[in-house]
Design an enzyme around this catalytic site. Structure first.
Site, PDB file in Angstrom:
ATOM      1  N   LEU A 432       0.652  -1.111   0.050  1.00 37.59           N
ATOM      2  CA  LEU A 432       0.088  -0.002   0.022  1.00 37.59           C
ATOM      3  C   LEU A 432       0.903   1.244  -0.171  1.00 37.59           C
ATOM      4  O   LEU A 432       0.611   2.521  -0.633  1.00 37.59           O
ATOM      5  CB  LEU A 432      -1.011   0.107   1.173  1.00 37.59           C
ATOM      6  CG  LEU A 432      -2.061  -0.985   1.273  1.00 37.59           C
ATOM      7  CD1 LEU A 432      -2.672  -1.091   2.724  1.00 37.59           C
ATOM      8  CD2 LEU A 432      -2.969  -0.824   0.326  1.00 37.59           C
ATOM      9  N   GLY A 438       9.279   1.910   6.800  1.00 40.45           N
ATOM     10  CA  GLY A 438       9.098   0.447   6.389  1.00 40.45           C
ATOM     11  C   GLY A 438       8.247   0.299   5.051  1.00 40.45           C
ATOM     12  O   GLY A 438       8.093   1.434   4.578  1.00 40.45           O
ATOM     13  N   THR A 439       7.335  -0.849   5.236  1.00 39.48           N
ATOM     14  CA  THR A 439       6.374  -0.872   4.173  1.00 39.48           C
ATOM     15  C   THR A 439       5.121  -1.331   4.673  1.00 39.48           C
ATOM     16  O   THR A 439       4.918  -1.980   5.576  1.00 39.48           O
ATOM     17  CB  THR A 439       7.046  -2.140   3.141  1.00 39.48           C
ATOM     18  OG1 THR A 439       8.461  -1.731   3.086  1.00 39.48           O
ATOM     19  CG2 THR A 439       6.205  -2.246   2.016  1.00 39.48           C
ATOM     20  N   VAL A 440       3.838  -0.850   4.128  1.00 36.97           N
ATOM     21  CA  VAL A 440       2.468  -1.267   4.665  1.00 36.97           C
ATOM     22  C   VAL A 440       2.053  -2.319   3.457  1.00 36.97           C
ATOM     23  O   VAL A 440       1.917  -1.857   2.451  1.00 36.97           O
ATOM     24  CB  VAL A 440       1.785   0.085   4.827  1.00 36.97           C
ATOM     25  CG1 VAL A 440       0.419  -0.419   5.087  1.00 36.97           C
ATOM     26  CG2 VAL A 440       2.512   1.167   5.862  1.00 36.97           C
ATOM     27  N   ASP A 551       3.913  13.759  16.350  1.00 37.95           N
ATOM     28  CA  ASP A 551       4.569  13.753  14.758  1.00 37.95           C
ATOM     29  C   ASP A 551       3.153  13.856  14.124  1.00 37.95           C
ATOM     30  O   ASP A 551       2.734  13.096  13.244  1.00 37.95           O
ATOM     31  CB  ASP A 551       4.908  12.333  14.256  1.00 37.95           C
ATOM     32  CG  ASP A 551       6.027  12.607  13.197  1.00 37.95           C
ATOM     33  OD1 ASP A 551       6.028  13.641  12.667  1.00 37.95           O
ATOM     34  OD2 ASP A 551       6.143  11.427  12.455  1.00 37.95           O
TER      35      ASP A 551
END
Ligand SMILES: *[C@@H]1O[C@H](CO)[C@@H](O)[C@H](O)[C@H]1NC(C)=O
Ligand SMILES: *[C@@H]1O[C@H](CO)[C@@H](O)[C@H](O)[C@H]1NC(C)=O
Ligand SMILES: *[C@@H]1O[C@H](CO)[C@@H](O)[C@H](O)[C@H]1NC(C)=O
Ligand SMILES: *[C@@H]1O[C@H](CO)[C@@H](O)[C@H](O)[C@H]1NC(C)=O
Ligand SMILES: *[C@@H]1O[C@H](CO)[C@@H](O)[C@H](O)[C@H]1NC(C)=O
Ligand SMILES: *[C@@H]1O[C@H](CO)[C@@H](O)[C@H](O)[C@H]1NC(C)=O
Ligand SMILES: *[C@@H]1O[C@H](CO)[C@@H](O)[C@H](O)[C@H]1NC(C)=O
Length: 762
Positions: A432, A438-440, A551
């Site tokens: 996604l 990182g990666t989703v 954030d």
């Protein structure tokens, strides 16, 4: 009581008589079972057993073929096969030995035949045939002799016996020099032996005749003197018999069994088919029995013990058809002489035990190694998972879970396998979004629930804390505008988080890449801002323990299918103990959104989030990025640019044209002022998130009432449009999921997360 020695004495006393008695009974038994009753058993020296019988036309034999003509005009009398007049020398279980006929051809010095006899043996139409034990043998020194047969079976063969000097002849060798031999097959019943003088060499000085005969090779030994011996023919006839196979009739066992007169009907006898190929059968005693199988009680048990098959320390016991060997006390083994015999228990070398031990040991080692291999492999995986679990803060999380039992209950710890399955083994097409964290991946759990799975980059210890933070904080928060966490997985090298799936990407994406979308109206922007503000206000105050997000930025505000805002990414968040309003911490956040006061002092308060939210509001209003690439110094930071523009009364020049079109001037001015207050350099001067929320809510209501009619229409239009466009959106955006959705920040925006160590004076 007898002692051992007295037993021995008695035994020795009777010893000489025992064998005698035994011999007598054997003789009686034999006489009884050799011939039919009242039949002569001997002709001269030859014992004639049934089915043979002495006399012609008597019932002593099984059939006329087995009648033995005992010619008493000879002394001793000689037995002949009555139908063919062949002298019988020996009768065995399956063979018959008869006197031979030797063909001879003698020559003069010129090589011409001067004497020749035509002796032959014709067994055609008898139950006899030549055995394959026989060899066709030719003796001569210039002769070729062949054999042709046409009875029983057709056969031809021949060999050449040549020599030039007697010195060349080899004693006992019948391989071509003065003598040659060929084998003959089974089943021959008649043959013609022909001798031809080759006239190749002149051997008249030492060899005058050539000889050819079929006979038992065991009884013939070639000698150099044979060639010049005039008595060779008579000597051979006397000494080398012909071996014949015999069988009863021509039907085989199964045929004979069904006919009336079957011979093998007696106890312990079996039928054996003849192997000559001519049919017929013979009878035989079953194993362990001996005697005449053709007669009633002919087969008697063999006393095997007489041949001492047992070890000297064994005890032999004869049984019907067999025997047993046992070992004396103090000895072990199977007792059989030629096998393991009997060995003394103590002197026995433990060969068996040894070899058994070796083989079992070997087997055990193999099994153990295999088991070990697999268990080590399994354990390694388990250890790795455990290691990852610990490394990924498993203990910390467990502790958190146990201390926050009620709130964490809904958070599940997923297994590595489960997530692997859900993401189709982390397939490319499931991604996604990618970011610095990182990666989703989009995942589909086994219950068909769609989830987002965040796979972190390789972490160091400080990030693990963030990770655990996120799990713990999100697990405690239950707000419709905060992304729900469903669980996590700690067994993988990098920890993974499982969230509810939010389908429509980030607010950042919609502002900067997709600003023109019809749904993204002033009203929608106001609603999203209100929702995000409400969520933050809730985090700051309403949650069980206040949470500072740390954030807040547009990439961390996700939009679901109805464009509802959902705050995400709590990795940097802090739980604030209730009695504390500010905490010292490493400065963490994203450039462009970062509260300068926090940046300078390292003192984290909930007002830092207010500052960041102010930047998001500014973004929503202007459509500009928090940090722009333009070279003009004052335009670089949106916060500064926005504040300066308000001061210089240029607000309406910098807001997004659509905002200007759709929003009222009053609203825009109010929000401009709100942003300005949020962006105050001193946190104390900034409003709280609660105040921000209330103000935004007020503005939304305000926008609805004075211009109610106009706004109603607008809302309806937008509603319709958003319905239509959400379809469009899906079509146009979905294939390009990786570009904007879930991305924390675009590389081009330069908004990288920052961690500044803060050196505070002691
Ligand atoms: C036959 O028996 C007699 C006496 O028993 C013996 O002298 C003779 O050699 C035997 N002949 C053969 C051919 O066995
Ligand atoms: C016995 O042998 C002699 C000489 O070979 C012969 O003349 C006689 O006919 C034979 N007797 C029988 C009964 O075959
Ligand atoms: C063979 O040799 C003998 C003398 O050893 C001689 O008399 C005879 O003629 C020879 N035969 C032939 C065919 O040469
Ligand atoms: C041997 O050969 C002849 C002629 O070829 C034939 O008539 C005869 O049946 C054969 N005999 C056997 C036992 O095969
Ligand atoms: C055996 O040989 C002789 C003479 O050569 C011949 O007359 C006879 O027919 C032959 N018999 C067979 C069965 O070949
Ligand atoms: C071989 O035996 C026959 C009869 O059995 C006899 O007539 C002949 O003389 C004998 N030959 C020699 C060389 O002894
Ligand atoms: C016995 O003979 C018959 C007829 O020749 C044959 O069919 C059968 O196979 C034979 N049996 C054996 C065991 O050879």
């Amino acid at each position: 009581m007898f002692s051992n020695s007295s037993f021995l004495y008695i035994f020795l006393l009777f010893l000489p008589f025992i064998p005698l008695a035994k011999q007598d009974t054997n003789l009686i038994a034999q006489a009884k079972t050799i011939t039919k009753p009242n039949c002569q058993s001997k002709c001269g020296n030859l014992t004639v057993p049934y089915p043979f019988g002495i006399g012609i036309g008597t019932s002593c034999s099984i059939s006329p073929w087995f009648d033995v003509n005992c010619n008493t005009s000879f002394n001793p009398p000689k037995p002949f096969i009555s139908t063919r007049n062949f002298e019988i020398l020996e009768i065995n279980d399956n063979t018959l030995l008869i006197k031979n006929f030797v063909r001879a051809a003698c020559y003069d010095t010129s090589g011409n035949i001067i004497r020749e006899n035509t002796a032959s043996i014709n067994l055609a139409a008898t139950p006899y045939s030549f055995s394959d034990i026989n060899r066709y043998t030719v003796v001569g020194c210039d002769d070729f002799a062949w054999i042709t047969a046409s009875e029983g079976r057709n056969f031809s063969s021949g060999c050449v016996a040549l020599c030039s000097r007697t010195e060349d002849l080899i004693e006992g060798e019948c391989s071509g020099i003065g003598c040659c031999q060929t084998v003959i097959p089974r089943g021959l019943q008649e043959f013609n032996a022909t001798i031809v003088n080759l006239k190749a060499v002149n051997v008249s000085s030492f060899s005058l005749c050539g000889y050819a005969f079929v006979g038992d090779p065991e009884r013939f030994r070639f000698s150099a003197g044979d060639l010049s011996d005039p008595g060779f023919q008579n000597r051979t006839i006397d000494n080398v018999p012909v071996v014949l196979d015999w069988a009863i009739g021509t039907p085989n066992c199964s045929e004979a069994r069904n006919s009336g007169d079957f011979a093998c009907v007696h106890e312990n006898s079996v039928c054996v088919d003849s192997e000559t190929g001519l049919g017929g059968y013979r009878c035989s005693c079953t194993e362990g029995y001996q005697g005449n199988p053709y007669l009633d009680s002919g087969c008697t048990d063999i006393n095997e013990c007489e041949s001492h098959p047992c070890d000297e320390n064994g005890i032999c016991t004869n049984t019907l058809g067999g025997f047993h060997c046992a070992c004396k006390k103090g000895y072990v083994g199977n007792g059989i002489k030629d096998e393991r015999g009997c060995t003394a228990v103590n002197s026995q070398f433990p060969v068996i035990k040894f070899s058994l031990g070796i083989s079992f040991g070997f087997l055990a080692v193999i099994i153990a190694v295999t088991v070990m291999y697999f268990s080590i492999k399994k354990r390694k995986i388990m250890q790795l998972r455990e290691k990852f679990f610990q490394q990924n803060g498993g203990a910390l999380l467990k502790q958190q879970i146990s201390s926050n039992e009620t709130n964490m209950k809904s958070t599940k710890i997923f297994s590595a396998v489960e997530l692997e399955k859900a993401t189709n083994n982390y397939a490319e097409d499931r991604i996604l979004g990618r970011g610095s964290y990182g990666t989703v991946y989009k995942g589909i759990l086994h219950d068909q629930q769609v989830v987002a799975i965040k796979k972190s980059r390789v972490m160091d210890q400080s990030q693990i804390e963030q990770f655990i933070n996120e799990v713990v904080i999100l697990a405690q928060v239950n707000h419709r505008n905060v992304v729900k966490i469903l669980g996590c997985c700690l067994e993988t090298e990098v920890p993974m988080l499982v969230y509810e799936y939010v389908s429509n990407g980030t607010l950042y994406h919609h502002i900067h890449n997709n600003g023109g979308m019809p749904w993204f109206s002033w009203d929608s922007r106001l609603r999203i801002a209100t929702e995000a503000a409400g969520a933050l206000a809730y985090l700051h105050s309403a949650a069980a323990m206040p949470v500072i997000h740390r954030d807040v930025k547009s990439p961390n505000i996700l939009l679901d299918e109805y464009y509802t805002a959902k705050i995400s990414d709590f990795g940097a968040s802090r739980l604030v103990p209730v009695d504390q309003t500010q905490i010292s911490t490493l400065v963490q956040g994203t450039l462009g959104y970062l509260d300068p006061e926090y940046f300078n002092t390292g003192q984290l308060t909930d007002k830092s989030d207010v500052y960041s939210f102010g930047v998001v509001l500014a973004e929503l209003m202007t459509g500009r990025k928090p940090l722009s690439k333009t070279t003009a110094e004052d335009e670089k930071s949106l916060a500064t640019f926005f504040v300066v523009s308000i001061k210089e009364n240029r607000l309406f020049q910098i807001v997004d044209p659509r905002v200007l079109r759709e929003g009222s001037l009053g609203q825009i001015r109010s929000i401009g002022e709100l942003v300005k207050r949020c962006l105050k350099l001193h946190g104390e001067e900034r409003p709280t998130m609660k105040e921000v929320t209330m103000e935004l809510e007020g503005l939304r209501k305000f926008s609805k009432h004075p211009w109610s009619e106009q706004d109603q229409v607008q809302e309806e239009e937008i509603g319709l449009m958003s319905e239509q466009t959400s379809d469009l959106y899906n079509v146009s955006i979905s294939p390009d999921l990786s570009t904007g959705k879930y991305t924390e920040q675009q590389q081009s925006s330069g908004a990288t997360p920052l961690i500044y160590p803060v050196h505070r004076p002691r």
